[in-house]
Design a protein around this motif. Structure first.
Motif, PDB file in Angstrom:
ATOM      1  N   THR A 215     -27.943  56.884  80.056  1.00 48.66           N
ATOM      2  CA  THR A 215     -27.785  57.129  81.598  1.00 48.66           C
ATOM      3  C   THR A 215     -27.761  58.445  81.870  1.00 48.66           C
ATOM      4  OG1 THR A 215     -27.316  54.860  81.867  1.00 48.66           O
ATOM      5  CG2 THR A 215     -26.716  56.483  83.416  1.00 48.66           C
TER       6      THR A 215
ATOM      7  N   LYS B  39     -30.206  60.438  84.244  1.00 49.65           N
ATOM      8  CA  LYS B  39     -30.100  61.229  85.560  1.00 49.65           C
ATOM      9  C   LYS B  39     -30.328  62.645  85.591  1.00 49.65           C
ATOM     10  CE  LYS B  39     -26.153  61.700  88.685  1.00 49.65           C
ATOM     11  NZ  LYS B  39     -24.648  61.559  89.172  1.00 49.65           N
TER      12      LYS B  39
ATOM     13  N   TYR C 134     -33.391  55.576  87.212  1.00 49.91           N
ATOM     14  CA  TYR C 134     -32.623  54.293  86.910  1.00 49.91           C
ATOM     15  C   TYR C 134     -31.665  54.531  85.658  1.00 49.91           C
ATOM     16  CZ  TYR C 134     -36.387  55.040  83.265  1.00 49.91           C
ATOM     17  OH  TYR C 134     -37.209  55.775  82.266  1.00 49.91           O
ATOM     18  N   SER C 135     -31.128  53.635  85.206  1.00 46.32           N
ATOM     19  CA  SER C 135     -29.969  53.692  84.182  1.00 46.32           C
ATOM     20  C   SER C 135     -30.520  52.987  83.005  1.00 46.32           C
ATOM     21  CB  SER C 135     -28.663  53.114  84.690  1.00 46.32           C
ATOM     22  OG  SER C 135     -28.880  51.631  84.918  1.00 46.32           O
ATOM     23  N   LYS C 136     -29.625  53.108  81.854  1.00 51.06           N
ATOM     24  CA  LYS C 136     -29.729  52.340  80.592  1.00 51.06           C
ATOM     25  C   LYS C 136     -29.692  50.968  80.802  1.00 51.06           C
ATOM     26  CE  LYS C 136     -27.806  51.340  76.007  1.00 51.06           C
ATOM     27  NZ  LYS C 136     -26.558  51.925  75.096  1.00 51.06           N
TER      28      LYS C 136
END
Length: 434
Positions: free
Chosen positions: A262, A266, A272-274
């Motif tokens: 993540t 970024k 989006y994130s993991k």
């Protein structure tokens, strides 16, 4: 007159080349595979490739040496977009430069010596191209142009401009023409296909990508729909459920991960994130247990620690990707991360080791998955046949697996039941179930 065209890079470039061939056919050009006999030589370039500029000028030099004295050379595509006039200054043998966002101007620019058309705000989303394509069962179809994302490592927004969706009526009209010509499988193209409908350049009824899939699936003759590439950020439940439930949409999807961390996502500006990525991928696998998922991964991005890399391996092991395109990070001019210089730089040795680890683990996953395929059945679209002593047929399953059927001469274009009988180093071998 004869046209020779060399296409580098992605499927979008392949489609742009088809468009240019179609437009130039109206000008009296016919395609040739021999650059020496061509009256017009086009190089459709890619900026994502490593050392694209060095490769380009090497290609120009080779063509300049072998071309007919009066033959023209045109440079098109993404490298053309960001280099512009510099190409002609460095290579006087080039007659014109045409950017990726200006393909519809090809019929005009061939008559303007030393012309440069590279505006990335030019809009040809409503232009109806003449298409010259060989007959076949598969075809590419653009649904949008440009990209609004600002990924730190990517040059595409700088070369292809803002994202604009192609009007629904134009897409459906072309899809019907392709179906009438014998096409059975469409590959929909866009930088972020599942963001379709966010922006049109003319007044247009509201529609999203799930709606577009429903519309195209109503066309008689089109039996399979694929697309590339969706963006994980826009994989909402409506999209996933349409993908899972629509019988004409192939159950194979490319989900570019880039990193499992993540923190690095970024830094990459991926949006989006993991956790979001895994949520979407695992929901897909719950809706379609045998779904084929492919991805792209960059290792050694600035600031990537060993812990960050472990997160990438974790996603690899949870999703068990069927295809993997993996690369060591390489800075590209005109991208945000290019300006970071040495900040957070990962050494070549560490990056190379991480890439080797990633690829080795993926091969283990593929070998395990291939063993589990023995005895399973797939609907396979026959795409290629080889006759002779060692004859075989081959094609892709609905979920994207390439399957070879030895000893069988099957009809190209048929969709047949194939049972997997063995795997050869991860490649699947099957037999026709009559």
């Amino acid at each position: 007159m004869k046209l020779y065209i060399e296409t580098l890079g992605c499927a979008m470039n392949m489609r742009d080349s088809e468009h240019m061939i179609g437009e130039l056919k109206k000008q009296g050009y016919a395609s040739t595979d021999d650059a020496k006999e061509a009256d017009l030589i086009l190089i459709n370039t890619c900026s994502v490739r490593e050392k694209p500029e060095r490769k380009l000028f090497s290609e120009i030099g080779q063509f300049a040496r072998i071309k007919k004295p009066d033959a023209k050379i045109g440079i098109c595509g993404c490298t053309a977009s960001h280099m512009g006039e510099e190409i002609i200054k460095k290579a006087p043998s080039v007659n014109f430069v045409l950017g990726a966002r200006n393909i519809s101007k090809i019929s005009e620019i061939i008559h303007k010596d030393k012309a440069v058309e590279i505006a990335i705000d030019y809009d040809d989303s409503t232009y109806v191209f003449d298409i010259a394509r060989s007959t076949g069962i598969k075809a590419l179809l653009n649904i949008s142009i440009g990209c609004d994302k600002k990924c730190a490592y990517c040059i595409v927004p700088h070369t292809r401009g803002k994202e604009i969706s192609i009007p629904l009526d134009l897409i459906l009209s072309e899809a019907k023409k392709l179906a009438n010509s014998g096409v059975k499988e469409l590959m929909l193209l866009g930088q972020n296909v599942n963001n379709y409908g966010v922006r049109f350049s003319t007044p247009h009824p509201r529609i999203n990508f799930a709606g577009l899939l429903r519309e195209i699936s109503q066309i008689d003759g089109i039996e399979r729909i694929r697309f590339t590439s969706p963006h994980p950020l826009h994989m909402d439940d409506e999209f996933l459920e349409e993908f899972a439930s629509n019988p004409k949409v192939c159950k194979s999807i490319h989900m570019p991960l880039q990193s499992g961390s993540t923190k690095i996502l970024k830094s990459m500006r991926r949006g989006y994130s993991k956790e979001w990525y895994l949520n979407r991928a695992l929901k897909l696998k719950s809706l379609i247990p045998n779904v084929g998922i492919g991805t792209d991964i960059i290792v050694g991005f600035p600031g990537e620690s060993e812990e960050d890399f472990k997160h990438t391996i974790d996603v690899l092991e949870q999703v068990e990707f069927d295809t993997l395109y993996s690369f060591i990070y390489s800075p590209r001019p005109h991208t945000e991360s290019y300006g970071w210089g040495e900040e957070g730089k990962v050494s070549q040795e560490i990056a190379s080791n991480r890439l080797a680890t990633l690829q080795s683990r993926h091969k283990e996953i593929l070998r395990h998955k291939a063993k589990e395929e023995i005895g399973s059945f797939h609907k396979v679209l026959i795409e290629n046949v080889k006759t002779g002593e060692q004859c075989f047929s081959e094609g892709r399953s609905d979920n994207g697996k390439l399957i070879k059927i030895p000893g069988e001469i099957l009809k190209i274009g048929d969709i047949l039941d194939i049972q997997i009988s063995q795997n050869d180093g991860g490649s699947l071998i099957g037999r026709f179930v009559k």
